[in-house]
Design an enzyme around this catalytic site. Structure first.
Site, PDB file in Angstrom:
ATOM      1  N   LYS A  11       0.861  -1.196   0.000  1.00  0.00           N
ATOM      2  CA  LYS A  11       0.000   0.000   0.000  1.00  0.00           C
ATOM      3  C   LYS A  11       0.899   1.250   0.000  1.00  0.00           C
ATOM      4  O   LYS A  11       1.956   1.222  -0.633  1.00  0.00           O
ATOM      5  CB  LYS A  11      -0.990  -0.050   1.171  1.00  0.00           C
ATOM      6  CG  LYS A  11      -1.755  -1.384   1.174  1.00  0.00           C
ATOM      7  CD  LYS A  11      -2.929  -1.436   2.100  1.00  0.00           C
ATOM      8  CE  LYS A  11      -3.586  -2.819   2.002  1.00  0.00           C
ATOM      9  NZ  LYS A  11      -4.825  -2.915   2.792  1.00  0.00           N
ATOM     10  N   GLU A 166     -10.910 -10.594  -1.314  1.00  0.00           N
ATOM     11  CA  GLU A 166     -10.662  -9.830  -0.088  1.00  0.00           C
ATOM     12  C   GLU A 166     -11.974  -9.259   0.440  1.00  0.00           C
ATOM     13  O   GLU A 166     -12.441  -8.216  -0.046  1.00  0.00           O
ATOM     14  CB  GLU A 166      -9.698  -8.668  -0.373  1.00  0.00           C
ATOM     15  CG  GLU A 166      -8.345  -9.100  -0.893  1.00  0.00           C
ATOM     16  CD  GLU A 166      -7.253  -8.072  -0.599  1.00  0.00           C
ATOM     17  OE1 GLU A 166      -6.261  -8.469   0.013  1.00  0.00           O
ATOM     18  OE2 GLU A 166      -7.412  -6.887  -0.948  1.00  0.00           O
ATOM     19  N   GLY A 172      -7.349  -5.049   7.159  1.00  0.00           N
ATOM     20  CA  GLY A 172      -6.746  -4.159   8.147  1.00  0.00           C
ATOM     21  C   GLY A 172      -7.499  -4.092   9.466  1.00  0.00           C
ATOM     22  O   GLY A 172      -7.249  -3.217  10.294  1.00  0.00           O
TER      23      GLY A 172
HETATM   24  P1  13P Z   1      -4.353  -6.541   5.599  1.00  0.00           P
HETATM   25  O1  13P Z   1      -3.526  -7.778   5.398  1.00  0.00           O
HETATM   26  O2  13P Z   1      -3.595  -5.419   6.248  1.00  0.00           O
HETATM   27  O3  13P Z   1      -5.673  -6.843   6.234  1.00  0.00           O
HETATM   28  O4  13P Z   1      -4.686  -5.977   4.126  1.00  0.00           O
HETATM   29  C1  13P Z   1      -5.234  -6.843   3.201  1.00  0.00           C
HETATM   30  C2  13P Z   1      -5.166  -6.208   1.876  1.00  0.00           C
HETATM   31  O5  13P Z   1      -5.883  -5.270   1.581  1.00  0.00           O
HETATM   32  C3  13P Z   1      -4.179  -6.726   0.924  1.00  0.00           C
HETATM   33  O6  13P Z   1      -4.407  -6.216  -0.351  1.00  0.00           O
END
Ligand code: 13P
Length: 249
Positions: A11, A166, A172
């Site tokens: 990210k 996802e 997150g």
């Molecule tokens: P997290 O692993 O921080 O939950 O994020 C998942 C994600 O959006 C991966 O693209």
């Protein structure tokens, strides 16, 4: 048999020096026979990461691509540019891009075509919002997003797509989907691909789970029949954690 694929999605984290330092720590360790390891990093870090990854089995990916090759699109980066750098993968349609940058299913499809045009492999994200899950619409949402993303792709192209399921409420938040629930949706998504193409194509497509994947739960997801890997945000940012994810796959 499908090769499991662990992809870190950094990210909007890490400067160039932080990225290079991370890579020097995971090199040789986040490289496990039979597991594909991919780091999807900010654009600014890609040249240095591609250079650092030479001679390793770790692939480098971008987190977005514009659908045109070039033009008056201030602030955008094209597939031509990513291919020129030596990038292999590109995340398309992440829920954060759909939510904050108004990416529609149609735009996602254009970006998937642009990535194939430039020999980049797309990691296409699909997944439902919490309200949609509570309304029992999880599979319908995934069906619409998957069918739109694959529109106009040949079977040969489709077989190379990586899908990341996802659930948005799990991103997150530390609230991960159970591996059984994730398997249920991912098996359903594979069935969608079989319906669009054929069983052989669906059997070739790799489908990741994403959403609060950690070193201590990655193996459980990968143990499910249709789950071929993980797309990981937070837990991909620290070298030791990333290595543990790849080792745990
Ligand atoms: P997290 O692993 O921080 O939950 O994020 C998942 C994600 O959006 C991966 O693209």
């Amino acid at each position: 048999k499908r090769t499991p694929i662990i992809a870190g999605n950094w990210k909007m984290f890490k400067t160039v020096s932080e990225a290079v330092s991370f890579f020097s720590e995971v090199k040789g360790k986040a490289e496990v026979a039979g597991v594909e390891s991919v780091i999807c990093a900010p654009y600014t870090t890609l040249p240095a990461l591609v250079e650092a990854a030479k001679g390793t089995s770790i692939a480098i990916g971008a987190q977005n691509v514009h659908f045109e090759d070039n033009g008056a699109y201030t602030g955008e980066i094209s597939g031509v540019m990513l291919k020129d750098l030596g990038v292999k993968y590109v995340i398309i349609g992440h829920s954060e891009r759909r939510a904050y940058f108004a990416e529609s299913d149609e735009i996602v499809n254009k970006k998937v075509h642009a990535s194939f045009k430039h020999s980049l492999l797309p990691i296409v994200c699909v997944g439902e919002k919490l309200e949609e899950r509570e309304a029992g619409q999880t599979k319908d949402v995934c069906k619409v997003q998957t069918e739109a993303a694959f529109q106009g792709l040949s079977a040969a192209q489709a077989a190379e797509v990586v899908i990341a399921y996802e659930p948005i409420w799990a991103i997150g938040t530390g609230k991960s989907s159970t591996s059984e629930d994730a398997q249920d949706v991912i098996g359903y998504i594979r069935g969608i691909v079989a319906g669009l193409y054929d069983q052989a194509t669906a059997d070739a497509v790799r489908i990741q789970y994403g959403g609060s994947v950690k070193p201590n739960n990655v193996a459980e997801y990968l143990g499910q029949a249709d789950i071929d890997g993980a797309l990981v945000g937070g837990a991909s940012l620290e070298p030791a954690s990333y290595i543990a994810l790849v080792e745990g796959a």
